[in-house]
Motif scaffolding. Structure first.
Motif, PDB file in Angstrom:
ATOM      1  N   THR A 120     -10.923   0.558  12.166  1.00  0.00           N
ATOM      2  CA  THR A 120      -9.864   1.345  12.813  1.00  0.00           C
ATOM      3  C   THR A 120      -9.901   1.095  14.321  1.00  0.00           C
ATOM      4  O   THR A 120     -10.985   0.945  14.886  1.00  0.00           O
ATOM      5  CB  THR A 120     -10.140   2.841  12.527  1.00  0.00           C
ATOM      6  OG1 THR A 120     -10.229   3.018  11.118  1.00  0.00           O
ATOM      7  CG2 THR A 120      -9.051   3.734  13.090  1.00  0.00           C
ATOM      8  N   ILE A 128       0.953   5.707  -0.014  1.00  0.00           N
ATOM      9  CA  ILE A 128       0.262   7.008  -0.036  1.00  0.00           C
ATOM     10  C   ILE A 128       1.232   8.092  -0.515  1.00  0.00           C
ATOM     11  O   ILE A 128       0.946   9.273  -0.425  1.00  0.00           O
ATOM     12  CB  ILE A 128      -0.344   7.377   1.345  1.00  0.00           C
ATOM     13  CG1 ILE A 128       0.741   7.520   2.422  1.00  0.00           C
ATOM     14  CG2 ILE A 128      -1.406   6.361   1.775  1.00  0.00           C
ATOM     15  CD1 ILE A 128       0.216   8.162   3.714  1.00  0.00           C
ATOM     16  N   ASN A 139      -1.945   1.956   9.226  1.00  0.00           N
ATOM     17  CA  ASN A 139      -2.466   1.300   8.023  1.00  0.00           C
ATOM     18  C   ASN A 139      -1.325   0.781   7.146  1.00  0.00           C
ATOM     19  O   ASN A 139      -1.397  -0.326   6.598  1.00  0.00           O
ATOM     20  CB  ASN A 139      -3.353   2.262   7.229  1.00  0.00           C
ATOM     21  CG  ASN A 139      -4.697   2.509   7.905  1.00  0.00           C
ATOM     22  OD1 ASN A 139      -5.167   1.697   8.695  1.00  0.00           O
ATOM     23  ND2 ASN A 139      -5.305   3.652   7.615  1.00  0.00           N
ATOM     24  N   ASN A 185      -7.612   7.044   3.681  1.00  0.00           N
ATOM     25  CA  ASN A 185      -6.714   6.085   3.027  1.00  0.00           C
ATOM     26  C   ASN A 185      -7.507   5.113   2.155  1.00  0.00           C
ATOM     27  O   ASN A 185      -7.102   4.788   1.040  1.00  0.00           O
ATOM     28  CB  ASN A 185      -5.907   5.300   4.073  1.00  0.00           C
ATOM     29  CG  ASN A 185      -4.825   6.150   4.734  1.00  0.00           C
ATOM     30  OD1 ASN A 185      -4.391   7.166   4.196  1.00  0.00           O
ATOM     31  ND2 ASN A 185      -4.400   5.756   5.915  1.00  0.00           N
ATOM     32  N   GLN A 190      -8.816   9.254   9.201  1.00  0.00           N
ATOM     33  CA  GLN A 190      -7.663   8.987   8.342  1.00  0.00           C
ATOM     34  C   GLN A 190      -7.762   7.622   7.677  1.00  0.00           C
ATOM     35  O   GLN A 190      -7.405   7.478   6.509  1.00  0.00           O
ATOM     36  CB  GLN A 190      -6.357   9.137   9.121  1.00  0.00           C
ATOM     37  CG  GLN A 190      -5.121   9.043   8.236  1.00  0.00           C
ATOM     38  CD  GLN A 190      -5.153  10.017   7.061  1.00  0.00           C
ATOM     39  OE1 GLN A 190      -5.699  11.115   7.167  1.00  0.00           O
ATOM     40  NE2 GLN A 190      -4.611   9.606   5.927  1.00  0.00           N
ATOM     41  N   SER A 191      -8.284   6.623   8.395  1.00  0.00           N
ATOM     42  CA  SER A 191      -8.496   5.339   7.722  1.00  0.00           C
ATOM     43  C   SER A 191      -9.467   5.499   6.573  1.00  0.00           C
ATOM     44  O   SER A 191      -9.253   4.959   5.483  1.00  0.00           O
ATOM     45  CB  SER A 191      -9.068   4.295   8.694  1.00  0.00           C
ATOM     46  OG  SER A 191      -8.053   3.656   9.408  1.00  0.00           O
ATOM     47  N   LEU A 224     -10.553  11.042  14.818  1.00  0.00           N
ATOM     48  CA  LEU A 224      -9.480  11.373  13.871  1.00  0.00           C
ATOM     49  C   LEU A 224      -8.828  10.117  13.286  1.00  0.00           C
ATOM     50  O   LEU A 224      -8.492  10.081  12.094  1.00  0.00           O
ATOM     51  CB  LEU A 224      -8.437  12.266  14.547  1.00  0.00           C
ATOM     52  CG  LEU A 224      -8.950  13.697  14.770  1.00  0.00           C
ATOM     53  CD1 LEU A 224      -8.081  14.444  15.781  1.00  0.00           C
ATOM     54  CD2 LEU A 224      -8.994  14.467  13.441  1.00  0.00           C
ATOM     55  N   LEU A 225      -8.674   9.092  14.092  1.00  0.00           N
ATOM     56  CA  LEU A 225      -8.124   7.834  13.556  1.00  0.00           C
ATOM     57  C   LEU A 225      -9.088   7.273  12.507  1.00  0.00           C
ATOM     58  O   LEU A 225      -8.670   6.833  11.424  1.00  0.00           O
ATOM     59  CB  LEU A 225      -7.906   6.817  14.686  1.00  0.00           C
ATOM     60  CG  LEU A 225      -6.917   7.213  15.794  1.00  0.00           C
ATOM     61  CD1 LEU A 225      -6.827   6.088  16.836  1.00  0.00           C
ATOM     62  CD2 LEU A 225      -5.533   7.537  15.261  1.00  0.00           C
ATOM     63  N   MET A 277       0.856  -1.179   0.000  1.00  0.00           N
ATOM     64  CA  MET A 277       0.000   0.000   0.000  1.00  0.00           C
ATOM     65  C   MET A 277       0.899   1.238   0.000  1.00  0.00           C
ATOM     66  O   MET A 277       1.921   1.266   0.662  1.00  0.00           O
ATOM     67  CB  MET A 277      -0.849  -0.027   1.287  1.00  0.00           C
ATOM     68  CG  MET A 277      -1.652   1.246   1.508  1.00  0.00           C
ATOM     69  SD  MET A 277      -2.272   1.326   3.236  1.00  0.00           S
ATOM     70  CE  MET A 277      -2.635   3.102   3.320  1.00  0.00           C
ATOM     71  N   LEU A 284      -3.701  11.899  12.668  1.00  0.00           N
ATOM     72  CA  LEU A 284      -3.857  11.476  11.270  1.00  0.00           C
ATOM     73  C   LEU A 284      -2.590  10.737  10.821  1.00  0.00           C
ATOM     74  O   LEU A 284      -2.661   9.678  10.175  1.00  0.00           O
ATOM     75  CB  LEU A 284      -4.120  12.676  10.361  1.00  0.00           C
ATOM     76  CG  LEU A 284      -5.384  13.508  10.653  1.00  0.00           C
ATOM     77  CD1 LEU A 284      -5.492  14.680   9.668  1.00  0.00           C
ATOM     78  CD2 LEU A 284      -6.658  12.667  10.592  1.00  0.00           C
ATOM     79  N   TYR A 285      -1.438  11.301  11.183  1.00  0.00           N
ATOM     80  CA  TYR A 285      -0.165  10.646  10.848  1.00  0.00           C
ATOM     81  C   TYR A 285      -0.105   9.239  11.460  1.00  0.00           C
ATOM     82  O   TYR A 285       0.285   8.269  10.803  1.00  0.00           O
ATOM     83  CB  TYR A 285       1.003  11.504  11.360  1.00  0.00           C
ATOM     84  CG  TYR A 285       2.350  10.866  11.138  1.00  0.00           C
ATOM     85  CD1 TYR A 285       3.040  11.053   9.946  1.00  0.00           C
ATOM     86  CD2 TYR A 285       2.928  10.063  12.120  1.00  0.00           C
ATOM     87  CE1 TYR A 285       4.276  10.449   9.735  1.00  0.00           C
ATOM     88  CE2 TYR A 285       4.161   9.452  11.915  1.00  0.00           C
ATOM     89  CZ  TYR A 285       4.832   9.648  10.723  1.00  0.00           C
ATOM     90  OH  TYR A 285       6.045   9.048  10.514  1.00  0.00           O
ATOM     91  N   THR A 286      -0.492   9.136  12.714  1.00  0.00           N
ATOM     92  CA  THR A 286      -0.445   7.851  13.424  1.00  0.00           C
ATOM     93  C   THR A 286      -1.263   6.789  12.693  1.00  0.00           C
ATOM     94  O   THR A 286      -0.823   5.654  12.500  1.00  0.00           O
ATOM     95  CB  THR A 286      -0.985   8.015  14.855  1.00  0.00           C
ATOM     96  OG1 THR A 286      -0.151   8.953  15.554  1.00  0.00           O
ATOM     97  CG2 THR A 286      -0.992   6.694  15.610  1.00  0.00           C
ATOM     98  N   GLN A 287      -2.473   7.168  12.282  1.00  0.00           N
ATOM     99  CA  GLN A 287      -3.331   6.162  11.657  1.00  0.00           C
ATOM    100  C   GLN A 287      -2.829   5.761  10.277  1.00  0.00           C
ATOM    101  O   GLN A 287      -2.896   4.584   9.916  1.00  0.00           O
ATOM    102  CB  GLN A 287      -4.788   6.628  11.609  1.00  0.00           C
ATOM    103  CG  GLN A 287      -5.754   5.548  11.148  1.00  0.00           C
ATOM    104  CD  GLN A 287      -5.637   4.259  11.955  1.00  0.00           C
ATOM    105  OE1 GLN A 287      -5.349   4.291  13.158  1.00  0.00           O
ATOM    106  NE2 GLN A 287      -5.820   3.111  11.310  1.00  0.00           N
ATOM    107  N   SER A 288      -2.307   6.709   9.512  1.00  0.00           N
ATOM    108  CA  SER A 288      -1.704   6.319   8.232  1.00  0.00           C
ATOM    109  C   SER A 288      -0.551   5.369   8.465  1.00  0.00           C
ATOM    110  O   SER A 288      -0.400   4.358   7.768  1.00  0.00           O
ATOM    111  CB  SER A 288      -1.184   7.546   7.466  1.00  0.00           C
ATOM    112  OG  SER A 288      -2.188   8.128   6.699  1.00  0.00           O
TER     113      SER A 288
END
Lengths: 245, 245
Positions: free
Chosen positions: A33, A4, B117, A117, A113-114, A109-110, A2, B110-114
């Motif tokens: 998440t 980004i 993933n 993505n 972001q999932s 927020l988690l 994956m 947001l950074y953490t969740q990316s």
């Protein structure tokens, strides 16, 4: 793998519909998440109507993507649903406090972001609107958010109709610390920021704004102390009204 | 399609090393997550040493994965780097306020969740430690975080050495609202929560905890009003010390 690495924020969308089926599939998938105690301390308000988008637009400084995107998602920190569940099950909820707000914001927020993505993985374009917490009371009123619900993130969503450049990022060494925090010396700041400052678009950005340095564009124009302090007060007032502090 | 439907929180890790190359690749890739004004308002403290993990463990209630994981990442809201940059560039930063804390926390989460993933996409196992904001001052002291830096999330990371079940989630209709928030009636609560309450593991969870309902396990044992209020105060005190309020 994956990736980004090539993602871009998309602010212009084609006329192609985002089907309810696809949207729901992505919203549901994002539910996997991590979440505090598996409580899922968030809600998503889906705005598709013209009236709904026009009502939200001023809360986001009338940025055009709010009315132009086929879908606007407002993701909220939500301890209301969990508290209502508890009240219906002979339990006394104790989530009218700051820590609970932070726990619910984290979940929201988690999740956000999932979702992004996943949506971008399907070719959809997204734009994250940081304005959500600038004038939260307007959003609370517009979306009729009850106590213990607070807007945390807004995503505009649609099929891309532009191909912007990929944004630069700081070198990894700028954001990483081994074992403990090592403070930033002037030499390190030069190492980490010079490349960004010398990008053609940033040199133009400084000129257009009639400033001497790129940092001044941020401190004097985009994110000023005065605005931050006014909006801090607005956010704290809204947190009180929503019962979190 | 990218999928997170089968993801599981992993708390037990094999002896296999997480190479610095792979870790850095993932940390760098995650930098492409959206961020406010492209400022990247976060830092990551990487803890690999035995001493470092043992120092962090009490701040996370000595949960065993902190010392057992090969890597512990503490992701911080960070306006220090940006403010230092500004001060080195004839600009006056104005980020010692609550809104700026929320902006930086948003970036950090947001950074953490990316990152998660991406890491899970490579087969790594992660565990999100919500305890990070429970006793933040201890983490601040341990990691030597200066003003305008605040710990927001902790991830333990390693190659999986267990195969836990996939967690249940609420039906999508429980978290979605169309156009505006619709409050939860007792009927809706029944619709959304009965399946969860009837899961074998949750019935056992209620029995083990000697409670009458699943909700009571949360309100009376796991996340109590008293604890939430004490920890709210601790977090607010730490935010003051770090210069955000």
């Amino acid at each position: 793998m994956m990736s980004i690495r090539n993602r871009k924020t998309i602010r212009k969308y084609s006329d192609k519909i985002v089907s309810e089926e696809l949207l729901n599939k992505l919203l549901e998938e994002a539910e996997h998440t991590p979440t505090m105690g598996n409580l899922q301390l968030y809600s998503v308000i889906v705005t598709r109507s013209k009236d709904g988008k026009e009502a939200l637009a001023p809360t986001h400084f009338n940025q055009p993507m709010v009315t132009e995107a086929p879908v606007v998602l407002t993701i909220c920190a939500d301890f209301r649903r969990t508290s209502t569940w508890a009240e219906n099950r002979k339990a006394k909820p104790g989530y009218d406090n700051f820590l609970s707000f932070m726990n619910a914001s984290t979940d929201a927020l988690l999740y956000t972001q999932s979702f992004c993505n996943l949506a971008e993985g399907e070719g959809l374009g997204t734009c994250y609107l940081g304005t959500t917490i600038y004038m939260p009371q307007m959003i609370i009123d517009t979306l009729k958010l009850p106590k213990l619900v607070f807007p945390i993130a807004t995503i505009t969503l649609g099929w891309p109709n532009e191909e912007p450049n990929i944004s630069d990022r700081l070198p990894l060494s700028a954001i990483i610390h081994n074992e403990h925090y090592e403070d930033y010396t002037p030499e390190k700041i030069n190492d980490y920021y010079t490349e960004k400052e010398n990008l053609k678009e940033n040199i133009q950005f400084v000129e257009i704004n009639k400033k001497e340095t790129l940092a001044q564009v941020f401190t004097d124009i985009r994110y000023t102390k005065k605005d931050n302090e006014i909006m801090s007060k607005g956010m704290i007032d809204a947190l009180k009204k929503q019962g979190f502090i």
